[in-house]
Scaffold this motif. Structure first.
Motif, PDB file in Angstrom:
ATOM      1  N   LEU A  30      -7.697   1.275  -6.390  1.00  0.00           N
ATOM      2  CA  LEU A  30      -7.498   0.244  -5.377  1.00  0.00           C
ATOM      3  C   LEU A  30      -8.803  -0.529  -5.162  1.00  0.00           C
ATOM      4  CD1 LEU A  30      -5.314   1.992  -2.648  1.00  0.00           C
ATOM      5  CD2 LEU A  30      -4.750  -0.129  -3.809  1.00  0.00           C
ATOM      6  N   PRO A  60      -5.948  -6.519  -0.738  1.00  0.00           N
ATOM      7  CA  PRO A  60      -5.884  -5.257  -1.492  1.00  0.00           C
ATOM      8  C   PRO A  60      -5.160  -5.456  -2.823  1.00  0.00           C
ATOM      9  CG  PRO A  60      -4.259  -5.248   0.257  1.00  0.00           C
ATOM     10  CD  PRO A  60      -5.049  -6.515   0.422  1.00  0.00           C
ATOM     11  N   LEU A  96       0.831  -1.211   0.000  1.00  0.00           N
ATOM     12  CA  LEU A  96       0.000   0.000   0.000  1.00  0.00           C
ATOM     13  C   LEU A  96       0.861   1.255   0.000  1.00  0.00           C
ATOM     14  CD1 LEU A  96      -2.780  -1.085   2.517  1.00  0.00           C
ATOM     15  CD2 LEU A  96      -2.967  -0.914   0.049  1.00  0.00           C
ATOM     16  N   ARG A 120      -4.744   4.192   3.397  1.00  0.00           N
ATOM     17  CA  ARG A 120      -3.824   3.117   3.787  1.00  0.00           C
ATOM     18  C   ARG A 120      -4.212   2.544   5.141  1.00  0.00           C
ATOM     19  NH1 ARG A 120       0.553   2.752   7.040  1.00  0.00           N
ATOM     20  NH2 ARG A 120       2.212   1.293   6.460  1.00  0.00           N
ATOM     21  N   LEU A 145      -7.433   0.362   4.865  1.00  0.00           N
ATOM     22  CA  LEU A 145      -7.206  -0.933   4.214  1.00  0.00           C
ATOM     23  C   LEU A 145      -6.426  -1.877   5.123  1.00  0.00           C
ATOM     24  CD1 LEU A 145      -6.437   0.073   0.525  1.00  0.00           C
ATOM     25  CD2 LEU A 145      -8.364  -1.262   1.353  1.00  0.00           C
TER      26      LEU A 145
END
Length: 422
Positions: free
Chosen positions: A73, A57, A19, A42, A45
């Motif tokens: 994403l 992800p 990420l 970030r 997730l």
């Protein structure tokens, strides 16, 4: 729905590195998220994967309805769904759109080849797009992906969105011994990889005769001849419960909308106050810059004054003894001997200025003489013309010498400034 994966859960450190890498890219390959929200994306997730390791992800290309394609994403995988005492996995894809997290993500149910979407479904469209109240009431920045998955699991548990398609039996000949119904048993898979106890052949035949489609969620209680039919009291209680829940959801939804409008008004006021504060900040910075410039100018003038004072002090120290010596030698001090020029230019200025002033006095005396009749008028004119020409040359000489002295003084001041600065 989907059998549990046998692969180990993803490494949290690798996910964080992935990420950080994709969100820190710049240039044409950068993701279309604003810089002030990338850190929150970030964190959400990472928290989602920590709570639901079955989601992963990724970056993939999303095509909008107008044909635009953009790299976004997504969280791809399965989420748990409790149904009739057994937990199943529902395959979904959570797309983080360009406006995320200020606006809700796009959630799609991702059925496999042997699954179909239930039609009609209150929360899932035929294309697989999910629509639940939590997505409609998305509030930045309190709403997050973990709570979204919880609401999805709760909504799906009340009304499952997917069914498995009926598979043809490869062996149509009946077996002499009792065996599970393959069309039902093939779609029953729990989170723990265990199949619930299948019904016998008579139950399967009854279910098929009743016209019920095969369910992928297992342990579906089909009506049997030996079971008692529900009473009208149970139906009324169930209807009352459902109506009460719907009413409660509507009330909560209305309260959330009211709170959201109030927060929007409050945020507008804060934005207005922020604009006023920024304007005042610009004015203060401008005034501060002007004061700093004025301070620098005053410091430069102070340096010039200090240098001039230093020059005067040195001159007084050098000439104070001369005046005292002249006073001791003779009480009558000669003016010509009292002042000595330090250089040739100063002597030229002194001589030219003295001659200019002397000629001015002579012209004044001639004027008085002409008025008194002592000097004839024609002789007065000749003398004034000669004296004026001589006075002009003396003044021109003094002016040129002063310019040369000014240039020398500027060079000396620059040398002194560099000395003070060093």
């Amino acid at each position: 729905m989907v059998p549990p994966s046998s692969t180990p859960p993803p490494n949290p450190q690798q996910i964080q590195q992935f990420l950080s890498s994709v969100l820190s890219q710049r240039g044409p390959s950068a993701l279309p998220y604003s810089e002030d929200t990338k850190w929150l994306i970030r964190q959400q997730l990472v928290s989602l994967i920590s709570n639901y390791p079955s989601l992963e992800p990724k970056t993939a290309t999303f095509t909008h309805n107008d044909g635009r394609s953009v790299n976004l994403l997504q969280a791809d995988g399965t989420i748990p769904m409790p149904f009739q005492g057994v937990t199943y996995n529902i395959p979904i894809i959570i797309w983080l759109m360009e406006s995320y997290p200020r606006y809700a993500p796009a959630v799609y149910v991702n059925p496999t080849r042997d699954m179909i979407i239930k039609r009609p479904h209150p929360h899932v469209s035929p294309s697989g797009l999910v629509s639940i109240p939590y997505l409609h009431n998305w509030i930045y920045p309190s709403s997050n992906l973990v709570d979204l998955v919880l609401h999805l699991s709760s909504a799906f548990s009340r009304d499952p969105p997917l069914y498995s398609q009926r598979r043809p039996n490869p062996n149509p000949s009946p077996s002499p011994s009792p065996s599970p119904n393959p069309s039902i048993n093939s779609s029953m898979t729990s989170t723990y990889g265990q199949h619930p106890p299948p019904p016998g052949p008579r139950v399967a035949a009854t279910a098929a005769a009743a016209g019920y489609p095969p369910s992928p969620y297992g342990r579906v209680q089909h009506p049997q001849h030996s079971q008692a039919r529900p009473t009208s009291t149970d139906d009324a209680a169930e209807v009352y419960k459902r109506n009460a829940m719907n009413k409660l959801v509507e009330m909560v939804h209305g309260d959330i909308i009211g709170m959201r409008k109030a927060r929007e008004v409050e945020m507008e006021g804060m934005f207005s106050a922020q604009a006023v504060l920024r304007r005042r900040e610009e004015e203060i910075n401008k005034g501060l810059k002007e004061m700093q410039d004025e301070k620098e100018g005053l410091e430069q003038q102070l340096q010039v004054v200090l240098m001039n004072a230093d020059v005067l002090d040195s001159w007084i120290r050098d000439n104070e003894g001369k005046i005292k010596n002249l006073g001791k030698k003779n009480n009558n001090v000669d003016v010509d001997e009292a002042i000595h020029c330090v250089d040739v230019l100063s002597k030229q200025v002194l001589d030219s200025t003295a001659a200019d002033l002397a000629i001015e006095d002579v012209v004044y005396s001639l004027d008085k003489a002409v008025q008194d009749g002592v000097v004839p008028f024609d002789q007065y004119l000749r003398n004034v013309r000669l004296l004026s020409r001589e006075q002009f040359f003396h003044r021109a000489t003094a002016s040129k010498v002063k310019e040369a002295q000014m240039q020398a003084q500027v060079a000396n001041m620059a040398a002194r400034i560099s000395h003070f600065v060093s």
